[in-house]
Design a protein around this motif. Structure first.
Motif: not given
Length: 100
Positions: A8-12, A16-19, A24-30, A45-49
């Motif tokens: 959960y902590d990693l996904i949360e 946050s990073d994607l928003r 970041t590593i967590p953002a790319l994982l999500v 978020p609609d826009v992801v890497p």
């Protein structure tokens, strides 16, 4: 989201990073898990890497090329573990304990 879910902590953190549009590593994982996470009902978020798998690996390789592969696989396992647990929670019937 359920705080007790594994990862959960990693996904949360990744959400946050994607928003905030931080790569970041967590953002790319999500971003890697975005289709399945959306299906579960998590707002992504609609826009992801683009190409998050490759970008995650490259980011990990910058920190330590010798351990990038094993770290990548460990992160993917954490993502899948979270997704599976979240799917189980989303499918389980809600118990009403207020039937007095």
């Amino acid at each position: 989201m359920n705080l007790a879910l594994p990862g959960y902590d990693l996904i949360e953190h990744g959400l946050s990073d994607l928003r905030e549009q931080r790569e970041t590593i967590p953002a790319l994982l999500v971003a890697i898990g975005a289709p399945r996470l959306r299906h579960i009902g998590i707002e992504i978020p609609d826009v992801v890497p683009e190409n998050p798998e490759h970008r995650l690996y490259e980011l990990l390789a910058k920190d330590g090329p010798d351990s990038a592969h094993s770290r990548y696989n460990a992160l993917i396992r954490r993502l899948v573990s979270f997704e599976r647990a979240a799917e189980c929670v989303s499918r389980s019937p809600r118990t009403n304990y207020n039937n007095s």
